[in-house]
Structure formats: structure tokens, C-alpha cells
Design a protein around this motif. Structure first.
Motif, PDB file in Angstrom:
ATOM      1  N   ILE A   1      20.043  18.507 -10.325  1.00  0.00           N
ATOM      2  CA  ILE A   1      19.617  17.782  -9.731  1.00  0.00           C
ATOM      3  C   ILE A   1      20.870  16.142  -8.832  1.00  0.00           C
ATOM      4  CG2 ILE A   1      17.353  16.650  -8.534  1.00  0.00           C
ATOM      5  CD1 ILE A   1      15.612  17.435 -11.159  1.00  0.00           C
ATOM      6  N   CYS A   2      20.603  16.918  -7.513  1.00  0.00           N
ATOM      7  CA  CYS A   2      20.941  15.355  -6.826  1.00  0.00           C
ATOM      8  C   CYS A   2      21.029  15.689  -5.123  1.00  0.00           C
ATOM      9  CB  CYS A   2      22.971  16.336  -7.132  1.00  0.00           C
ATOM     10  SG  CYS A   2      23.574  17.602  -6.131  1.00  0.00           S
ATOM     11  N   SER A   3      22.003  14.324  -5.201  1.00  0.00           N
ATOM     12  CA  SER A   3      21.143  13.777  -3.656  1.00  0.00           C
ATOM     13  C   SER A   3      22.705  14.095  -2.697  1.00  0.00           C
ATOM     14  CB  SER A   3      20.829  12.186  -2.975  1.00  0.00           C
ATOM     15  OG  SER A   3      22.451  11.414  -3.611  1.00  0.00           O
ATOM     16  N   TYR A   4      21.753  14.764  -0.924  1.00  0.00           N
ATOM     17  CA  TYR A   4      22.477  14.917  -0.450  1.00  0.00           C
ATOM     18  C   TYR A   4      24.403  13.486  -0.131  1.00  0.00           C
ATOM     19  CZ  TYR A   4      19.921  17.363   1.493  1.00  0.00           C
ATOM     20  OH  TYR A   4      18.243  18.167   1.875  1.00  0.00           O
ATOM     21  N   GLU A   5      24.446  12.260  -0.275  1.00  0.00           N
ATOM     22  CA  GLU A   5      25.537  11.635  -0.916  1.00  0.00           C
ATOM     23  C   GLU A   5      26.104  11.503  -2.136  1.00  0.00           C
ATOM     24  OE1 GLU A   5      22.288  10.027   1.781  1.00  0.00           O
ATOM     25  OE2 GLU A   5      22.266  10.674  -0.381  1.00  0.00           O
TER      26      GLU A   5
END
Length: 246
Positions: A91-95
Motif C-alpha cells: 500500500i503506497c501513495s502516488y508520490e
């Protein structure tokens, strides 16, 4: 990939090896314990020949399993290649995806992009985050984009969203604009809606109200100052999420 990436790939395999060791230790303890209790129940009439044979097979299989895992870790480190069979849920951010596109470019069974309207500027050709996500998605078996606001100002944004996971769906931005933007009277919105229906599912709020009771929204504004402990937690979580490596 860099040597650091190779080390991370090897570490992933070694993590699997640790899990195997723990599982092996637990299984052995259960086996030995049950054997002792069984021996106490049937001694001295027990025939242990079958148990001895099973034990030999069990330990040989375990040794082969550990050797293969160690060899895979060594291969990952020397070749600097990630082993895509290692199970992974991320699970990660777009950045984060933008900063680590190279490392995330591996086989994925499924990629889910929430707040996908952040990717709709992909059609412009200079959207770095959308371009990074599209690159990662190109290696996935399935992709799912979720958004409540797919369009804002321009119809080209719809082209951008679809092209993130299916770059050849509309063939080109020039053809899309000629067909649906410059000459809408020739084809109309019905044609576009029909084409989009193959890859998109649109649910309106009034449709969902048939089976979901939405809570009445009452927006209120309150002033808030985090405590020192909350500020410290925020700083630690922020530093953790902004690490340069996975």
C-alpha cells in the motif's frame, strides 16, 4: 536495478526463509511431542519403523527447501533482480510510486488506484505521477481505478484515465479529440458512453441509495491543536513514509 535493489530482493527471499525456519521449528516440536506421548501410550509394543522413515523424508525435504531458498537469495543478490514469486501486498501513495517506479515495475496480480482522478492529466504527456503509475500498471494482470470525480473540465481527462491502464483503448489523443471533442455532432455522447461501458462502471449516488443509507452530512469546523505526543507521532510516521528506499 541498483545493488541496493538487489540487496532488497535478497532480503525478501531471506525473509521467506526465516518464516520457513519458524514453521519448521513449530512443526518439529509438535511432531516430537506427539511422538513422545504416542510412545508413552503404546510402549513397548510400538513399531517405529514407519515413523523413522517418515522422519528421514521429512528432514530431507526440509533441507532441500532451505538450500533452494538460500540459493534463490544468492541469485537475487548477484543478479540484482527481484524475484516476483515472493508474495507481496503493498500500500503506497502516488508520490511513492513516482519515486520508486523502477522497483515497483514487476508482475502484480492486481493494482488498485484510489482517488484515480489524480491521474486524469495523463493525456497531456507531462504528468509525472500519472506516467509513473501507468508504467507500473503495465506490468499488472488486472487494474482497478476508483474515483468519484472522473472529469472536471475537459473530455480529454477521460482519455487520460482510461489510457493509464489501457493505453491503446482510444488509439491516440488526436483521434479521440477529432471524434468526441472537435466533431461531437457526428458521433455524440452515446457512442462514447457505449465504448466506455466496456471498461468502466458508473454508479450515481441515487443508485446507491437503494441499498445504502447515507448518513446526513452536517459540516462543522473546529479548531484543533495536536498534543506533543501526537506531533511526535506525526513526525515519525511522516519520516517513515518519506524514506528513500522501500
Amino acid at each position: 536495478m541498483s545493488t541496493r535493489s538487489g540487496r532488497r530482493a535478497a532480503a525478501s527471499v531471506l525473509a521467506v526463509a526465516v518464516i520457513q525456519v519458524v514453521a519448521f521449528a513449530i512443526t518439529t516440536a509438535i511432531w516430537v511431542g506427539s511422538t513422545i506421548f504416542a510412545g508413552g501410550a503404546c510402549a513397548p509394543r510400538c513399531d517405529w519403523s514407519g515413523a523413522d522413515l517418515a522422519g528421514v523424508v521429512y528432514y530431507r525435504v526440509a533441507v532441500v527447501m532451505f538450500v533452494c531458498t538460500a540459493a534463490a537469495a544468492r541469485f537475487a543478490r548477484r543478479t540484482e533482480k527481484d524475484l516476483t514469486w515472493v508474495p507481496l501486498v503493498l500500500i503506497c501513495s502516488y508520490e511513492f510510486a513516482q519515486r520508486n517506479t523502477e522497483d515497483l515495475y514487476r508482475h502484480w496480480d492486481l493494482i488498485v488506484a484510489d482517488e484515480a482522478h489524480r491521474l486524469r492529466s495523463y493525456w497531456k504527456g507531462n504528468a509525472k505521477i500519472a506516467d509513473a503509475v501507468a508504467t507500473v500498471m503495465s506490468s499488472a494482470s488486472k487494474s482497478l481505478l476508483l474515483t468519484a470525480t472522473p472529469l472536471q473540465n475537459r473530455l480529454e481527462e477521460l482519455f487520460g484515465l482510461v489510457s493509464v491502464f489501457e493505453p491503446d483503448f482510444f488509439h491516440s489523443i488526436e483521434g479521440f479529440k477529432e471524434r468526441y471533442v472537435d466533431r461531437p455532432d457526428d458521433y455524440g455522447n452515446d457512442d462514447l458512453a457505449m465504448r466506455i461501458s466496456h471498461v468502466a462502471k458508473r454508479t450515481l449516488r441515487r443508485d446507491a441509495q437503494k441499498y445504502i443509507r447515507f448518513t446526513e452530512r452536517m459540516p462543522m469546523t473546529f479548531g484543533f491543536m495536536p498534543s506533543p505526543d501526537e506531533q511526535a507521532l506525526y513526525s515519525m510516521v511522516n519520516a517513515y513514509l518519506q524514506r528513500p528506499v522501500l
